[in-house]
Design a protein around this motif. Sequence first.
Motif, PDB file in Angstrom:
ATOM      1  N   LEU A  50      45.268  35.984  37.652  1.00 11.48           N
ATOM      2  CA  LEU A  50      44.830  35.847  39.047  1.00 11.48           C
ATOM      3  C   LEU A  50      46.004  35.917  40.017  1.00 11.48           C
ATOM      4  O   LEU A  50      46.029  36.744  40.932  1.00 11.48           O
ATOM      5  CB  LEU A  50      44.054  34.533  39.209  1.00 11.48           C
ATOM      6  N   ARG A  51      46.985  35.034  39.805  1.00 15.03           N
ATOM      7  CA  ARG A  51      48.094  34.998  40.756  1.00 15.03           C
ATOM      8  C   ARG A  51      48.917  36.293  40.694  1.00 15.03           C
ATOM      9  O   ARG A  51      49.331  36.821  41.726  1.00 15.03           O
ATOM     10  CB  ARG A  51      48.977  33.766  40.505  1.00 15.03           C
ATOM     11  N   TRP A 105      36.032  38.122  37.464  1.00 14.97           N
ATOM     12  CA  TRP A 105      37.383  37.591  37.211  1.00 14.97           C
ATOM     13  C   TRP A 105      37.339  36.188  36.613  1.00 14.97           C
ATOM     14  O   TRP A 105      38.292  35.758  35.956  1.00 14.97           O
ATOM     15  CB  TRP A 105      38.199  37.553  38.507  1.00 14.97           C
ATOM     16  N   ASN A 106      36.225  35.483  36.832  1.00 17.17           N
ATOM     17  CA  ASN A 106      36.193  34.064  36.446  1.00 17.17           C
ATOM     18  C   ASN A 106      35.241  33.823  35.274  1.00 17.17           C
ATOM     19  O   ASN A 106      34.303  34.605  35.063  1.00 17.17           O
ATOM     20  CB  ASN A 106      35.778  33.188  37.647  1.00 17.17           C
ATOM     21  N   THR A 138      38.685  29.173  37.412  1.00 13.07           N
ATOM     22  CA  THR A 138      39.337  29.527  36.148  1.00 13.07           C
ATOM     23  C   THR A 138      39.173  31.011  35.823  1.00 13.07           C
ATOM     24  O   THR A 138      38.062  31.463  35.549  1.00 13.07           O
ATOM     25  CB  THR A 138      38.750  28.691  34.983  1.00 13.07           C
ATOM     26  N   PRO A 139      40.274  31.773  35.839  1.00 18.00           N
ATOM     27  CA  PRO A 139      40.159  33.188  35.493  1.00 18.00           C
ATOM     28  C   PRO A 139      40.005  33.383  33.991  1.00 18.00           C
ATOM     29  O   PRO A 139      40.412  32.534  33.200  1.00 18.00           O
ATOM     30  CB  PRO A 139      41.483  33.785  35.975  1.00 18.00           C
ATOM     31  N   ILE A 171      27.561  26.560  34.470  1.00 20.88           N
ATOM     32  CA  ILE A 171      28.060  27.725  33.728  1.00 20.88           C
ATOM     33  C   ILE A 171      29.275  28.348  34.418  1.00 20.88           C
ATOM     34  O   ILE A 171      30.274  28.651  33.786  1.00 20.88           O
ATOM     35  CB  ILE A 171      26.935  28.767  33.573  1.00 20.88           C
ATOM     36  N   TYR A 172      29.176  28.503  35.728  1.00 19.06           N
ATOM     37  CA  TYR A 172      30.266  29.166  36.441  1.00 19.06           C
ATOM     38  C   TYR A 172      31.356  28.199  36.832  1.00 19.06           C
ATOM     39  O   TYR A 172      31.112  27.058  37.184  1.00 19.06           O
ATOM     40  CB  TYR A 172      29.759  29.848  37.714  1.00 19.06           C
TER      41      TYR A 172
END
Length: 691
Positions: free
Chosen positions: A384-385, A356-357, A377-378, A372-373
């Motif tokens: 997301l919400r 998802w991110n 933040t999607p 990197i990750y």
Amino acid sequence: MTKNIRLWMLLILAAAFSACQKSIPGKVQSPSGNIQVEVFTLADGQAAYTVSFNQQLVIDTSGLAFEFLDMAPLRAGLEIRSAESSSFSETWEMPWGEQRYVDNNYNELRVSFAEKEALKRTFELLFRVYDDGLGFRFEFPQQENMGEVFITEEHTQINLTADHKVWWIPGDWDIYEHLYSTSRFSEIDALTYREHANLAQTFIPVNAVSTPVTMKTNSGIYLSFHEAALVDYAAMTLAIDHENLGMTTNLVGSWRDYKVERQTPFNTPWRMIQIAGRAGDLIESRLILNLNEPSKIEDTSWLKPVKYNGIWWEMHLDLSTWAMAGGRHGATTQNAKRYIDFAAENGLDAVLVEGWNTGWENWIGTADREGIYDFVTPYPDYDLRGVVDYAQGKGLNIIMHHETSAAVGTYEQQLDTAYALAESLGIHAVKTGYVGTILPEGEYHLSQFMVNHYQKVLETAAKHKVAVNSHETVMATGLRRTWPNFFASENLRGQEFNAWASDGGNPPDHLTIVPFTRMLAGPIDFTPGIFNIKLGPTKPNNQVNTTLAHQLALYVVLYSPVQMAADLPQNYEGHPAFQFIRDLGVDWEQSKVLDGEIGEYITIARQERDTGHWFLGGITNEESREIMVETNFLEPGVTYRATLYKDAPNAHWMENPAAYVIESQEVTADSKFGIKLAQGGGVAISFIPLK
Ligand code: NOJ
Ligand code: CA
């Protein structure tokens, strides 16, 4: 009488009977007397112990010692200053688990050792002896000649009495995702595991095994060795000494020239030995939990075991990707809603969304994975919400995913923000992952640095009311008693290997070994329930090496408060066998191991909390066999509707794995029936009381 009042009455009664007693120095017995420990010094003044079970020696004279950086070893020249014994008895309640009430009864021996000369260092050796095993640990008090301590090795010996049969995986400093070997102790050769095509990280420096490691003696005694309450210390592997039939702790190290850094006063983790006359008793034991401290989380009402599905198996089958680039992104808003709809219609409680991110474009094989990750933040095609609202509107939870790619610095920087985000969304569970070699370089997944990292994650999660399901971390050591938001971990060769391993996946006997080894450490996120066993059309060269009925049985055999219906929704749609997963409980009043032999077969029955429904799972290895089920665990006088999900007469894990039959019959506590399990087969049964 409410449960709480009952618990308090038990505690008060227990306290009344637990007054300190004096006994012979250096000796302690379990409450029933079946296990006996002796503690003494050897001729050169080294601390040592032995253990007997039913008057038979099971651990021969085993010495204890430490080596340090810039300080003389602590080994010989010791004397016993005092030995005090006491007893303890309580019954405590698990917020969730394999059973509701746990008896915690032990006799304790505290032996104080001191060096006669030179540094005059002291320590206490604390043994707690139960009817199902024992734990011992070193307690170093604050003292003049021991302040900051750098341990280069702990030499705790466990000397065996014969060449037992052993179920083991190598003492890898990075990962437990190995297949078990079954051999005589004298044949253990962990270094053969060094070559492994399927693992992103692995480091096996010496001939040692990981724990839990389980053994069977020629006289039929079962022994299992592990550690409890691993906090601020390196994990332990056990180095193999063939000649002396002995094992010695070999702590996991790092780039540093020591393995553990501590300041007195401190305790080591418990060194734990389970002893049983029946294989199933190893599983029914709660020793590892009893050796841990009571819960530090006061309000546990938000901790709810779940059945879940998720955007997960489709990536392992290569039907979609974690990354968005490439145009085959799995975690889209639309796809998430499809899984949510299926979950809501089929009695599941939660949905996991992986990928998802942002960051997945570079997650593996990149040397510098730091930065990197991003855990907040999607991807732009994932709302997301919106997804969380959609799920919550249907009474479901979302399980968030944090793949760290083992870049620990980046994760720690974002930890608080990431868990605050989960909390603000009303998300109560996160799955973590640590694929790849650890950054900072020179640390290992099981080193003290990483043990402290996982603890930090667990405590941060608890602060934000989030439960953790961790992958590629250190083996569980019973900390779920103290931190009940520690739901489950992977730490074994899970289902995913069946989708892509180049060695043919997990063989049919894999899960007949796991309950007696890995599962003794704690709940497992194995992700059972694959119905499309042959994995077509994307994985023609892989398959799940069990029957479908075996997959269903795993929901009862493998304990976890997070049980995944791992297959794709379309593979469950309209499938009669899915009814078992719909009906299934995930939180238990009690659990009984009815029968089992390590590596051959196992049958477990569990009673769901509150509903009183019972579920039974039985699995076999590559041999077909008939198991007898006596339902005397059911409540007397009640008639139940038993629904049996059995292998069809012609089922076979390779030839015909998806062939099953569903039968229904009325049973009581007096019923008894035989069930034939196919090769690699199993049986799952639900027992629901008739109104
Ligand atoms: C390995 C985990 O075991 C698996 O469940 C997960 O999907 C991948 N890593 C990606 O994070
Ligand atoms: Ca894994």
